[in-house]
Design a protein around this motif. Structure first.
Motif, PDB file in Angstrom:
ATOM      1  N   GLN A   1       5.451 -10.694  -5.063  1.00 12.16           N
ATOM      2  CA  GLN A   1       4.192 -10.202  -5.636  1.00 12.16           C
ATOM      3  C   GLN A   1       3.044 -10.337  -4.625  1.00 12.16           C
ATOM      4  OE1 GLN A   1       1.826 -12.384  -8.234  1.00 12.16           O
ATOM      5  NE2 GLN A   1       0.818 -10.609  -9.140  1.00 12.16           N
ATOM      6  N   MET A   2       3.027 -11.493  -3.939  1.00 12.24           N
ATOM      7  CA  MET A   2       1.990 -11.715  -2.945  1.00 12.24           C
ATOM      8  C   MET A   2       2.030 -10.629  -1.861  1.00 12.24           C
ATOM      9  SD  MET A   2       1.477 -14.956  -0.441  1.00 12.24           S
ATOM     10  CE  MET A   2       2.448 -14.483   0.988  1.00 12.24           C
ATOM     11  N   HIS A   3       3.241 -10.363  -1.357  1.00 10.55           N
ATOM     12  CA  HIS A   3       3.354  -9.387  -0.272  1.00 10.55           C
ATOM     13  C   HIS A   3       3.157  -7.952  -0.762  1.00 10.55           C
ATOM     14  CE1 HIS A   3       4.114 -12.238   2.736  1.00 10.55           C
ATOM     15  NE2 HIS A   3       5.228 -12.687   2.197  1.00 10.55           N
ATOM     16  N   ARG A   4       3.546  -7.711  -2.010  1.00  9.39           N
ATOM     17  CA  ARG A   4       3.341  -6.379  -2.582  1.00  9.39           C
ATOM     18  C   ARG A   4       1.853  -6.033  -2.518  1.00  9.39           C
ATOM     19  NH1 ARG A   4       2.228  -4.785  -7.345  1.00  9.39           N
ATOM     20  NH2 ARG A   4       2.446  -6.843  -8.260  1.00  9.39           N
ATOM     21  N   LEU A   5       1.000  -7.054  -2.711  1.00 10.17           N
ATOM     22  CA  LEU A   5      -0.439  -6.825  -2.609  1.00 10.17           C
ATOM     23  C   LEU A   5      -0.930  -6.936  -1.165  1.00 10.17           C
ATOM     24  CD1 LEU A   5      -1.743  -8.832  -5.710  1.00 10.17           C
ATOM     25  CD2 LEU A   5      -1.300  -6.393  -5.536  1.00 10.17           C
ATOM     26  N   LYS A   6      -0.551  -8.004  -0.501  1.00  9.38           N
ATOM     27  CA  LYS A   6      -1.156  -8.335   0.796  1.00  9.38           C
ATOM     28  C   LYS A   6      -0.897  -7.261   1.860  1.00  9.38           C
ATOM     29  CE  LYS A   6      -1.521 -11.958   4.216  1.00  9.38           C
ATOM     30  NZ  LYS A   6      -0.793 -13.007   4.908  1.00  9.38           N
ATOM     31  N   THR A   7       0.341  -6.858   2.015  1.00  9.66           N
ATOM     32  CA  THR A   7       0.615  -5.790   2.990  1.00  9.66           C
ATOM     33  C   THR A   7       1.122  -4.523   2.303  1.00  9.66           C
ATOM     34  OG1 THR A   7       2.795  -6.740   3.372  1.00  9.66           O
ATOM     35  CG2 THR A   7       1.092  -7.253   4.978  1.00  9.66           C
ATOM     36  N   GLY A   8       1.843  -4.713   1.193  1.00  9.89           N
ATOM     37  CA  GLY A   8       2.457  -3.568   0.518  1.00  9.89           C
ATOM     38  C   GLY A   8       1.450  -2.546   0.028  1.00  9.89           C
ATOM     39  N   ALA A   9       0.327  -3.018  -0.503  1.00  8.95           N
ATOM     40  CA  ALA A   9      -0.641  -2.095  -1.107  1.00  8.95           C
ATOM     41  C   ALA A   9      -1.157  -1.080  -0.083  1.00  8.95           C
ATOM     42  CB  ALA A   9      -1.812  -2.881  -1.707  1.00  8.95           C
ATOM     43  N   LEU A  10      -1.469  -1.541   1.117  1.00 12.49           N
ATOM     44  CA  LEU A  10      -2.030  -0.624   2.116  1.00 12.49           C
ATOM     45  C   LEU A  10      -0.944   0.286   2.716  1.00 12.49           C
ATOM     46  CD1 LEU A  10      -4.828   0.038   3.190  1.00 12.49           C
ATOM     47  CD2 LEU A  10      -4.421  -1.478   5.110  1.00 12.49           C
ATOM     48  N   LEU A  11       0.278  -0.252   2.828  1.00 12.07           N
ATOM     49  CA  LEU A  11       1.382   0.589   3.311  1.00 12.07           C
ATOM     50  C   LEU A  11       1.667   1.700   2.295  1.00 12.07           C
ATOM     51  CD1 LEU A  11       3.686  -2.262   4.690  1.00 12.07           C
ATOM     52  CD2 LEU A  11       2.514  -0.540   6.075  1.00 12.07           C
ATOM     53  N   LYS A  12       1.674   1.328   1.032  1.00 16.90           N
ATOM     54  CA  LYS A  12       1.892   2.332  -0.017  1.00 16.90           C
ATOM     55  C   LYS A  12       0.753   3.350  -0.027  1.00 16.90           C
ATOM     56  CE  LYS A  12       2.008   2.511  -5.018  1.00 16.90           C
ATOM     57  NZ  LYS A  12       1.999   1.672  -6.226  1.00 16.90           N
ATOM     58  N   ALA A  13      -0.472   2.857   0.127  1.00 22.59           N
ATOM     59  CA  ALA A  13      -1.622   3.773   0.175  1.00 22.59           C
ATOM     60  C   ALA A  13      -1.464   4.763   1.327  1.00 22.59           C
ATOM     61  CB  ALA A  13      -2.924   2.983   0.325  1.00 22.59           C
TER      62      ALA A  13
ATOM     63  N   ALA B   1      10.069   0.035   1.876  1.00 24.80           N
ATOM     64  CA  ALA B   1       9.697  -0.084   3.290  1.00 24.80           C
ATOM     65  C   ALA B   1       8.654  -1.187   3.475  1.00 24.80           C
ATOM     66  CB  ALA B   1       9.161   1.255   3.810  1.00 24.80           C
ATOM     67  N   GLY B   2       7.725  -1.289   2.539  1.00 23.37           N
ATOM     68  CA  GLY B   2       6.678  -2.301   2.622  1.00 23.37           C
ATOM     69  C   GLY B   2       7.240  -3.710   2.557  1.00 23.37           C
ATOM     70  N   LEU B   3       8.155  -3.901   1.652  1.00 22.79           N
ATOM     71  CA  LEU B   3       8.767  -5.220   1.521  1.00 22.79           C
ATOM     72  C   LEU B   3       9.618  -5.538   2.750  1.00 22.79           C
ATOM     73  CD1 LEU B   3       8.514  -7.340  -0.571  1.00 22.79           C
ATOM     74  CD2 LEU B   3      10.581  -6.486  -1.691  1.00 22.79           C
ATOM     75  N   ALA B   4      10.365  -4.538   3.220  1.00 26.21           N
ATOM     76  CA  ALA B   4      11.172  -4.720   4.437  1.00 26.21           C
ATOM     77  C   ALA B   4      10.270  -5.146   5.590  1.00 26.21           C
ATOM     78  CB  ALA B   4      11.898  -3.420   4.787  1.00 26.21           C
TER      79      ALA B   4
ATOM     80  N   GLU C   1      17.939  -5.210   5.636  1.00 26.09           N
ATOM     81  CA  GLU C   1      18.867  -4.080   5.784  1.00 26.09           C
ATOM     82  C   GLU C   1      19.054  -3.347   4.450  1.00 26.09           C
ATOM     83  OE1 GLU C   1      20.028  -2.467   8.181  1.00 26.09           O
ATOM     84  OE2 GLU C   1      21.544  -1.262   7.137  1.00 26.09           O
ATOM     85  N   GLN C   2      19.153  -4.132   3.395  1.00 25.76           N
ATOM     86  CA  GLN C   2      19.313  -3.558   2.056  1.00 25.76           C
ATOM     87  C   GLN C   2      18.083  -2.717   1.665  1.00 25.76           C
ATOM     88  OE1 GLN C   2      20.245  -6.827  -0.635  1.00 25.76           O
ATOM     89  NE2 GLN C   2      19.307  -5.678  -2.339  1.00 25.76           N
ATOM     90  N   LEU C   3      16.910  -3.219   1.995  1.00 22.82           N
ATOM     91  CA  LEU C   3      15.672  -2.493   1.681  1.00 22.82           C
ATOM     92  C   LEU C   3      15.558  -1.217   2.515  1.00 22.82           C
ATOM     93  CD1 LEU C   3      13.282  -5.573   1.445  1.00 22.82           C
ATOM     94  CD2 LEU C   3      13.783  -3.994  -0.436  1.00 22.82           C
ATOM     95  N   ARG C   4      16.042  -1.305   3.757  1.00 23.15           N
ATOM     96  CA  ARG C   4      16.027  -0.127   4.639  1.00 23.15           C
ATOM     97  C   ARG C   4      16.871   0.994   4.023  1.00 23.15           C
ATOM     98  NH1 ARG C   4      18.780   2.555   8.355  1.00 23.15           N
ATOM     99  NH2 ARG C   4      20.661   1.372   7.862  1.00 23.15           N
ATOM    100  N   ARG C   5      18.059   0.615   3.544  1.00 20.57           N
ATOM    101  CA  ARG C   5      18.947   1.616   2.923  1.00 20.57           C
ATOM    102  C   ARG C   5      18.327   2.204   1.663  1.00 20.57           C
ATOM    103  NH1 ARG C   5      24.923  -0.853   3.566  1.00 20.57           N
ATOM    104  NH2 ARG C   5      24.771  -1.077   5.827  1.00 20.57           N
TER     105      ARG C   5
ATOM    106  N   LEU D   1      11.005   5.902  10.224  1.00 21.83           N
ATOM    107  CA  LEU D   1       9.977   4.855  10.159  1.00 21.83           C
ATOM    108  C   LEU D   1      10.504   3.604   9.454  1.00 21.83           C
ATOM    109  CD1 LEU D   1       6.554   6.605   9.475  1.00 21.83           C
ATOM    110  CD2 LEU D   1       7.140   5.069  11.359  1.00 21.83           C
ATOM    111  N   ALA D   2      11.310   3.813   8.414  1.00 22.86           N
ATOM    112  CA  ALA D   2      11.923   2.659   7.740  1.00 22.86           C
ATOM    113  C   ALA D   2      12.836   1.915   8.712  1.00 22.86           C
ATOM    114  CB  ALA D   2      12.699   3.114   6.507  1.00 22.86           C
ATOM    115  N   ASP D   3      13.556   2.668   9.527  1.00 26.74           N
ATOM    116  CA  ASP D   3      14.419   2.041  10.536  1.00 26.74           C
ATOM    117  C   ASP D   3      13.573   1.257  11.540  1.00 26.74           C
ATOM    118  OD1 ASP D   3      16.340   3.437   9.202  1.00 26.74           O
ATOM    119  OD2 ASP D   3      16.741   4.887  10.815  1.00 26.74           O
TER     120      ASP D   3
END
Lengths: 295, 295
Positions: free
Chosen positions: A175-187, A214-217, A263-267, A286-288
């Motif tokens: 949850q922390m990372h979903r906000l901290k870096t994930g939010a801007l990557l998703k944006a 990709a954000g979580l990876a 690796e699982q998240l990349r797939r 980019l995911a790779d």
């Protein structure tokens, strides 16, 4: 990495670098030292992952290069401001970033604070000067401001701050990372689409799932690199999370399981792009890149 | 102050207070402490001069109350964030604001930094959620982001920072304040108009001149109050500018001449409103309020 992706990536990076330089006030303009600090923080550094995501999605949706370049620059300014403030003594107290002294080391704390503040504002200046469709423009403001705020990036940093020295569950860490870096990557992904049109609900869902994986990876790999990378290669101080008793994927799962998760998240990121066919190859690569990077 | 102005002022203040509370994420929402800090900084305090300017101009142009309330809240969030960061140890290092401990004293420096950052983003969230006309929305975005950035408020703060201990001319002092406080006051006036329509070039010019005079008067009076006001009444630490060797109108012109200048600017603000007739009385009384206030 395919050769064509590599060529595309470099061309995007150079286009964004040029655009950023244009969109940041000149060092000759008053107040000079503030503008110097802003340019120092933004230019000539970074992998430009967020601009690459804007361009990859934008290209998939047929956006104009001029619009993508401006939108990508706005996102990168938000990212750069967050790094300035994150590095400050009252936060991570870091002295090295992208291989250079951090902004507060170079310009002093007060100027670093102002440079971050001014960069956030400048991101919205840049976004408000994209001269295409007003309805799309309003959507883009909503996405970027929401991703930057207390229910996005700043919120993630606040959770991070409160988590120092605490034992988090994997769910809380996520949850922390979903906000901290994930939010801007998703944006970045969403703003790429919104550089062309408002995506359909199906497209929207696929892009969101891609961005989430990709954000979580990205974060999992960041945590791995923090303990395994060569400091000179990394361009920032490694081992900081461990030193600061911050919970990380590595501290919770160990290195091997963290690598498996990445690796699982990349797939997963590849899988959800299925409906877009070959046209989404830049997003796949980019995911790779996110997972296989060395810094 | 006329009775009708006083009633109007209180009704605007209470409407904005309610709207701000609605538009700031609840303290029960994660991350709680960040939201607590944001609400602490914004709610229950301040003269709300900027929202009053939005409403006075908005009313003159026939804007809807719901639009004005949202736009005014966005401006006030920018103002509140700037106060949080301005009070931090690396800037003014102030411990008292609006009669309460400053945010970093109450919540720690790191949380104060984040609360300021998140409030700036929230201002743009709020602005992007005004649901009227997209073309007006884009204009409002340009005005607010421009006023907040390095060629506006942040720029003024940077000039202020560089001026400590220096002898400035009246011209340089005026330029600093034109950016530091003037830019956001002017934006408030313009955003009031843009809550209804795009003003004509003539209207635009008159509003700009009004905002310039009233904004400068505001700063001159601030400088006067810094040396003359009762600390308890002021709600912040007085005498700080003198202590910090900051150039002020009082240090450059003396108290009597500063008072004359404030009165002259007040009249100027009245004069430029001539073409609007009686309908601009709220703006006139606001200029009086700015000059005759005791805190």
């Amino acid at each position: 990495m395919t050769e064509s992706f590599d060529i595309w990536m470099r061309s995007v990076q150079s286009c964004v670098e040029k655009k950023l330089s244009e969109l940041l006030p000149s060092e000759n303009r008053t107040p000079q030292r503030l503008h110097e600090a802003m340019r120092y923080a933004v230019l000539d550094g970074g992998k430009r992952i967020r601009p690459l995501l804007v361009f990859a999605t934008g290209t998939l949706f047929g956006a104009k290069t001029s619009v993508m370049a401006q939108v990508a620059s706005a996102v990168e300014m938000i990212h750069a401001y967050s790094l300035i403030h994150d590095d400050m003594p009252c936060m991570d107290n870091d002295v090295l970033r992208r291989g250079k002294p951090t902004v507060h080391v170079q310009f002093g704390e007060a100027m670093a604070l102002l440079a971050g503040d001014a960069l956030q504002a400048q991101a919205f200046v840049v976004l408000s000067n994209v001269n295409d469709d007003a309805v799309l423009a309003v959507k883009r403001y909503q996405i970027l401001s929401g991703a930057a705020g207390s229910l996005g990036m700043c919120g993630g940093q606040a959770i991070d701050l409160d988590s120092i020295g605490k034992q988090l569950t994997i769910g809380q860490l996520e949850q922390m990372h979903r906000l901290k870096t994930g939010a801007l990557l998703k944006a970045s992904v969403m703003l790429g689409a919104l550089s062309a049109k408002i995506p359909s609900p199906e497209e929207n869902r696929a892009l969101e799932e891609y961005a989430k994986a990709a954000g979580l990876a990205f974060q999992v790999v960041d945590d791995i690199l923090d303990v395994t990378a060569d400091p000179e290669m990394l361009g920032k101080t490694p081992g900081k999370d461990l030193m600061n008793h911050k919970p990380t994927y590595v501290s919770l799962l160990g290195i091997e399981n963290s690598k498996k998760l990445a690796e699982q998240l990349r797939r997963q990121a590849h899988d959800v792009l299925e409906p877009f066919g070959k046209k989404a190859d830049y997003l796949r690569e980019l995911a790779d890149l996110v997972v296989y990077r060395k810094k």
